[in-house]
Design a protein around this motif. Structure first.
Motif, PDB file in Angstrom:
ATOM      1  N   LEU A 222       0.892  -0.988   0.102  1.00  0.00           N
ATOM      2  CA  LEU A 222       0.155   0.010   0.084  1.00  0.00           C
ATOM      3  C   LEU A 222       0.906   1.214   0.094  1.00  0.00           C
ATOM      4  N   VAL A 223       1.926   1.369   0.815  1.00  0.00           N
ATOM      5  CA  VAL A 223       2.906   2.504   0.844  1.00  0.00           C
ATOM      6  C   VAL A 223       3.494   2.832  -0.285  1.00  0.00           C
ATOM      7  N   ALA A 224       3.868   1.588  -1.088  1.00  0.00           N
ATOM      8  CA  ALA A 224       4.466   1.741  -2.274  1.00  0.00           C
ATOM      9  C   ALA A 224       3.583   2.208  -3.463  1.00  0.00           C
TER      10      ALA A 224
ATOM     11  N   ALA B 269      16.262 -17.025  -6.378  1.00  0.00           N
ATOM     12  CA  ALA B 269      16.016 -15.850  -7.629  1.00  0.00           C
ATOM     13  C   ALA B 269      14.896 -14.904  -7.032  1.00  0.00           C
ATOM     14  N   SER B 270      15.722 -13.777  -7.557  1.00  0.00           N
ATOM     15  CA  SER B 270      14.580 -12.525  -7.249  1.00  0.00           C
ATOM     16  C   SER B 270      14.680 -11.597  -8.430  1.00  0.00           C
ATOM     17  N   GLY B 271      13.606 -10.807  -8.561  1.00  0.00           N
ATOM     18  CA  GLY B 271      13.194  -9.918  -9.494  1.00  0.00           C
ATOM     19  C   GLY B 271      13.944  -8.705  -9.297  1.00  0.00           C
ATOM     20  N   PHE B 272      14.117  -8.209  -7.677  1.00  0.00           N
ATOM     21  CA  PHE B 272      14.718  -7.110  -7.487  1.00  0.00           C
ATOM     22  C   PHE B 272      15.596  -6.994  -6.030  1.00  0.00           C
ATOM     23  N   TYR B 273      16.446  -6.112  -6.062  1.00  0.00           N
ATOM     24  CA  TYR B 273      16.985  -6.273  -4.694  1.00  0.00           C
ATOM     25  C   TYR B 273      17.292  -4.674  -4.437  1.00  0.00           C
ATOM     26  N   TRP B 274      17.173  -3.827  -3.324  1.00  0.00           N
ATOM     27  CA  TRP B 274      17.204  -2.787  -2.968  1.00  0.00           C
ATOM     28  C   TRP B 274      18.519  -2.044  -3.406  1.00  0.00           C
ATOM     29  N   ASP B 275      19.580  -2.737  -3.014  1.00  0.00           N
ATOM     30  CA  ASP B 275      20.817  -2.431  -3.301  1.00  0.00           C
ATOM     31  C   ASP B 275      21.673  -2.572  -4.534  1.00  0.00           C
ATOM     32  N   ARG B 276      20.869  -2.788  -5.674  1.00  0.00           N
ATOM     33  CA  ARG B 276      21.293  -3.269  -6.876  1.00  0.00           C
ATOM     34  C   ARG B 276      22.136  -1.955  -7.605  1.00  0.00           C
ATOM     35  N   ASP B 277      21.582  -0.796  -7.639  1.00  0.00           N
ATOM     36  CA  ASP B 277      22.168   0.381  -8.494  1.00  0.00           C
ATOM     37  C   ASP B 277      21.685   1.638  -7.492  1.00  0.00           C
ATOM     38  N   LYS B 278      22.190   2.624  -8.244  1.00  0.00           N
ATOM     39  CA  LYS B 278      21.927   4.199  -7.540  1.00  0.00           C
ATOM     40  C   LYS B 278      20.375   4.276  -7.618  1.00  0.00           C
ATOM     41  N   ALA B 279      19.842   4.129  -8.610  1.00  0.00           N
ATOM     42  CA  ALA B 279      18.378   4.123  -8.621  1.00  0.00           C
ATOM     43  C   ALA B 279      17.428   3.368  -7.860  1.00  0.00           C
TER      44      ALA B 279
ATOM     45  N   ARG C 252      13.845   5.979   0.110  1.00  0.00           N
ATOM     46  CA  ARG C 252      12.488   6.679   0.197  1.00  0.00           C
ATOM     47  C   ARG C 252      11.678   5.914   0.931  1.00  0.00           C
ATOM     48  N   PHE C 253      11.412   4.754   0.477  1.00  0.00           N
ATOM     49  CA  PHE C 253      10.254   3.607   0.770  1.00  0.00           C
ATOM     50  C   PHE C 253      10.584   3.379   2.492  1.00  0.00           C
ATOM     51  N   PHE C 254      11.864   3.156   2.679  1.00  0.00           N
ATOM     52  CA  PHE C 254      12.435   2.806   4.248  1.00  0.00           C
ATOM     53  C   PHE C 254      12.029   3.896   5.088  1.00  0.00           C
ATOM     54  N   LYS C 255      12.100   5.183   4.854  1.00  0.00           N
ATOM     55  CA  LYS C 255      11.581   6.080   5.798  1.00  0.00           C
ATOM     56  C   LYS C 255      10.181   6.050   5.818  1.00  0.00           C
ATOM     57  N   LYS C 256       9.427   5.604   4.907  1.00  0.00           N
ATOM     58  CA  LYS C 256       7.849   5.602   5.137  1.00  0.00           C
ATOM     59  C   LYS C 256       7.630   4.128   5.784  1.00  0.00           C
ATOM     60  N   HIS C 257       8.330   3.120   5.512  1.00  0.00           N
ATOM     61  CA  HIS C 257       7.868   1.788   5.910  1.00  0.00           C
ATOM     62  C   HIS C 257       8.643   1.308   7.109  1.00  0.00           C
ATOM     63  N   LYS C 258       9.814   1.820   7.315  1.00  0.00           N
ATOM     64  CA  LYS C 258      10.998   1.258   8.274  1.00  0.00           C
ATOM     65  C   LYS C 258      11.279  -0.356   8.037  1.00  0.00           C
TER      66      LYS C 258
ATOM     67  N   THR D  51      10.440  -5.307  -0.634  1.00  0.00           N
ATOM     68  CA  THR D  51      10.390  -6.794  -1.302  1.00  0.00           C
ATOM     69  C   THR D  51      10.230  -6.277  -2.575  1.00  0.00           C
ATOM     70  N   MET D  52      10.555  -7.728  -3.605  1.00  0.00           N
ATOM     71  CA  MET D  52      10.150  -7.403  -4.973  1.00  0.00           C
ATOM     72  C   MET D  52       8.666  -7.260  -5.138  1.00  0.00           C
ATOM     73  N   ASP D  53       7.881  -7.861  -4.287  1.00  0.00           N
ATOM     74  CA  ASP D  53       6.394  -7.620  -4.487  1.00  0.00           C
ATOM     75  C   ASP D  53       6.023  -5.889  -4.074  1.00  0.00           C
ATOM     76  N   GLN D  54       6.699  -5.447  -3.070  1.00  0.00           N
ATOM     77  CA  GLN D  54       6.253  -4.007  -2.877  1.00  0.00           C
ATOM     78  C   GLN D  54       7.108  -3.131  -3.908  1.00  0.00           C
ATOM     79  N   ALA D  55       8.210  -3.192  -4.302  1.00  0.00           N
ATOM     80  CA  ALA D  55       8.642  -2.562  -5.590  1.00  0.00           C
ATOM     81  C   ALA D  55       8.063  -2.641  -6.600  1.00  0.00           C
ATOM     82  N   GLY D  56       7.539  -3.783  -7.082  1.00  0.00           N
ATOM     83  CA  GLY D  56       6.713  -4.139  -8.158  1.00  0.00           C
ATOM     84  C   GLY D  56       5.333  -3.393  -8.202  1.00  0.00           C
ATOM     85  N   ALA D  57       4.800  -3.441  -7.032  1.00  0.00           N
ATOM     86  CA  ALA D  57       3.515  -2.678  -7.052  1.00  0.00           C
ATOM     87  C   ALA D  57       3.682  -1.126  -7.339  1.00  0.00           C
TER      88      ALA D  57
END
Lengths: 301, 405
Positions: free
Chosen positions: B53-55, B278-288, B295-301, B305-311
């Motif tokens: 929801l936050v994402a 296997a994963s489709g996403f990792y937060w620490d992959r590149d600058k973007a 930014r997400f961390f500030k809101k959600h602590k 996850t790949m689901d949240q970033a994907g949403a």
């Protein structure tokens, strides 16, 4: 699939382990129901609370108190968690439950269900439901013991032992001591017992406190085996209620024996037909209720 | 007086005609409403839940809160991992709630149910949480998009890696519903293809707390690899208890087929180190990814996850498609989505195919050792990047009726 002797024995052992938890929890429910006539739906939440006292005591209290090196160790948690939860239970009994003894069972059930939801909600909000590992398991309980047919984790043996000691000492106190006889008499005829100079309301408060304290103790013992999560009590409580019903409402020995037995039945189901393992207890409940509505060890009213 | 009434009536009719004309193009019902339907309280809520929801709310805010001059609203509900609740809620949203798109949908049983309702009602579903490949095969629809990952890609990227490194015999511990079955089936096909063998499997109910029985059966099978075709709390419980019974020390490998950052966090690096998945996403992959995730961390602590970033990515691209199409008409938006390449912090080389599969690069991840972790969420490393067209099921193999052959 072929089922070897070894498989059956090891599943029975694991079943005994789960059954020990069922037994402790249903024992607490039986004591509270037998003496207070309250169907304590908050029991699972208080079990969860016990696990969380152990978890946060180990991981967070140090930081909160400004002493990062402080960890409430496992052995201390075995004492502290039941005390904290027992006191909370007594507070709940004094301020809320004591007003409901004269009315229908249903009110007590609804009230304690509400308490459970509130506790669960607060913890979900703070901890999230994913479950947090408990790191405080003592070194001495690591490792496994060779039982001949399997290597059984030492910690699980310890948890079975704790459960059995708690169950049988509670049964002894209530059925075989003077204190127990007062308790039983106090519920039959409180006014008469009070006339003998015994403080019945205090006795009832202490009983509720004790009932939930052993639930909290079970929570601490469960913490290193299962993840500590706000829903761990909710998952367990439904099964435990089924155990109480099968054993016979209020029968203490009934809850203990039924808890152990159903744990093993569940264990066997996991080898023979795993998909039924989550329902087998309820199937048994239906059968028992049809054949003997007062439960296996219950007295006919 | 009579004149006055007649004039008002005329004005009213004209007004209705004008708004009816606008509905043909532009935004229907004067609002774009996005529904987040996910597990908010159960065994998967850390993977999706409030974080999803936050994402989605972040995506709407970043888009500017309005599209084609009309407001964007976000609503959410808890499907409790029950397919009947999920489809009832979706139906209610589509019928009376003005909801245009549903995302999240963690849990394959729920996702399959909602995607079907979406197809009946002609509304778009962008599923970021569920894994079943049926969503883009036999149960595919013209309005269903499968966004973040699927079980084929998981089995392909992680399963193959394990078999190639000597893990030839497998035993599965599988969550007993659509997702688990599909994950087991997909992984099995890769194991077989590479000359491995599945010696057995056992199925457990969703949300099980005690895995010891299943683990002992896996141990007794003598398989080299124990594949966990489950997720979330079930996965972490199984791994912890495998440690308790010394399964890894005795030479068996435990492989999680679907693992999220939050699961690794819940296990702790000490237990999880060295695990590959296997994963489709990792937060620490590149600058973007880092920028967005902070930014997400500030809101959600918690890191996404790949689901949240994907949403977030799904919502953003949905809104862009509305803008580009000049309407929120589902057919036009779907056409736009399928004809545009998707490239943002989440998806590298992303493209939505005819069967609804969003194809993008996948990664083989490994959990770091405690000594390698420098910060709280510094938990994974990318071992290998698998291009989207190698990771996902080729369109030629898809059994989706939308695919013209």
């Amino acid at each position: 699939m072929e089922i070897s002797f070894q498989t059956v024995m090891s599943q029975l052992m694991l079943g005994l382990n789960n059954g020990a938890f069922y037994a402790v929890l249903s024992l607490g429910l039986a004591v509270i129901f037998g003496l207070l006539n309250i169907i304590n739906f908050a029991h699972g939440a208080l079990y969860m609370l016990g696990a969380f006292v152990a978890l946060s005591g180990y991981a967070e209290w140090g930081t909160l108190m400004g002493m990062p090196d402080f960890h409430l160790n496992y052995w201390a948690a075995l004492v502290v968690a039941p005390l904290v939860v027992g006191l909370l239970g007594m507070l709940i009994e004094k301020t809320m439950l004591s007003r409901l003894y004269k009315v229908d069972h249903l009110y007590g059930l609804l009230l304690t269900f509400g308490v459970a939801l509130i506790l669960q909600g607060v913890f979900t909000n703070y901890y999230n439901v994913a479950g947090t590992p408990y790191e405080g398991k003592p070194e001495i309980l690591n490792g496994a013991v060779n039982l001949g047919f399997m290597m059984f984790p030492t910690y699980r043996l310890w948890s079975i032992a704790v459960a059995l000691v708690v169950c049988f000492s509670t049964w002894l106190v209530i059925e075989r001591t003077k204190l127990g006889s007062w308790l039983r008499a106090g519920t039959e005829n409180p006014r008469l017992v009070q006339a003998f100079g015994i403080n019945v309301p205090l006795m009832i408060t202490l009983t509720y406190g004790y009932g939930v304290a052993i639930a909290a103790l079970a929570g601490v013992v469960a913490a290193p085996i299962y993840s500590v999560s706000p829903v761990m009590g909710a998952e367990m409580i439904i099964t435990v209620f089924a155990v109480v019903v099968i054993g016979g409402m209020g029968s203490i020995m009934g809850s203990i024996l039924t808890g152990l037995m159903l744990g093993m039945v569940e264990g066997l189901t996991k080898v023979i037909y795993p998909p039924a393992s989550s329902t087998v207890i309820f199937i048994m409940m239906v059968v028992v209720l049809l054949v003997k509505p007062s439960g296996l060890f219950g007295r006919e009213q | 007086m009579k004149w006055c009434i007649r004039a008002t009536a005329c004005a009213a009719i004209l007004g209705m005609a004008a708004s009816a004309g606008a509905a043909g193009k532009g935004i229907s019902d004067g609002v774009v409403k996005i529904g987040v339907l996910t597990d908010m309280s159960g065994v998967y809520s850390a993977i999706g839940g409030k974080g999803t929801l936050v994402a989605v709310e972040m995506a709407v805010a970043d888009f500017g809160g309005k599209v084609l001059g009309k407001p964007i609203e976000v609503i959410s509900a808890d499907h409790q991992n029950k397919a009947d609740i999920a489809s009832t809620k979706a139906r209610e949203w589509f019928d009376t709630g003005k909801v245009d798109m549903v995302t999240g949908l963690l849990n394959s049983a729920c996702a399959l149910a909602v995607q079907k309702v979406g197809a009946d009602k002609k509304r778009i579903t962008m599923n970021t949480g569920a894994g079943s490949t049926d969503l883009t095969n036999k149960d595919c629809t013209p309005y269903g998009i499968h966004y973040a990952y699927d079980n084929y890609a998981l089995g392909n990227v992680a399963g193959s890696e394990v078999v190639n490194h000597g893990g030839k015999s497998w035993f599965f511990i599988t969550a007993d519903y659509a997702f688990g079955h599909s994950l087991e089936k997909n992984t099995t096909s890769f194991v077989n293809k590479l000359g491995g063998k599945v010696v057995g499997s056992v199925r457990h109910p969703l949300s099980t707390s005690d895995f010891s029985s299943y683990l002992l059966q896996a141990q007794a099978s003598g398989a080299k690899v124990i594949g966990l075709a489950n997720a979330g709390g079930d996965f972490t419980n199984a791994v912890k208890q495998a440690g308790e019974f010394g399964i890894v020390q005795k030479g068996q490998t435990v492989v999680g087929m679907l693992v999220f950052d939050t699961d690794v966090k819940s296990l702790g690096l000490k237990t999880a180190q060295g695990m590959q998945f296997a994963s489709g996403f990792y937060w620490d992959r590149d600058k973007a990814t880092r920028e967005w995730s902070q930014r997400f961390f500030k809101k959600h602590k918690a890191m996404p996850t790949m689901d949240q970033a994907g949403a977030y990515s799904a919502t953003m691209n949905y809104l862009k498609a509305i803008k580009a199409a000049g309407t929120d008409d589902p057919d036009a938006v779907m056409a736009k989505l399928k004809s545009t390449n998707i490239s943002d912090f989440f998806a590298v080389n992303g493209k939505i195919r005819a069967d609804g599969r969003m194809v993008h690069d996948m990664y083989l991840m490994e959990v770091k050792k405690p000594s390698e972790s420098k910060a709280d969420w510094d938990i994974l490393r990318i071992v290998k990047t698998v291009p989207g067209d190698k990771a996902f099921m080729p369109l030629s193999e898809s059994t989706c009726s939308q695919v013209k052959k």
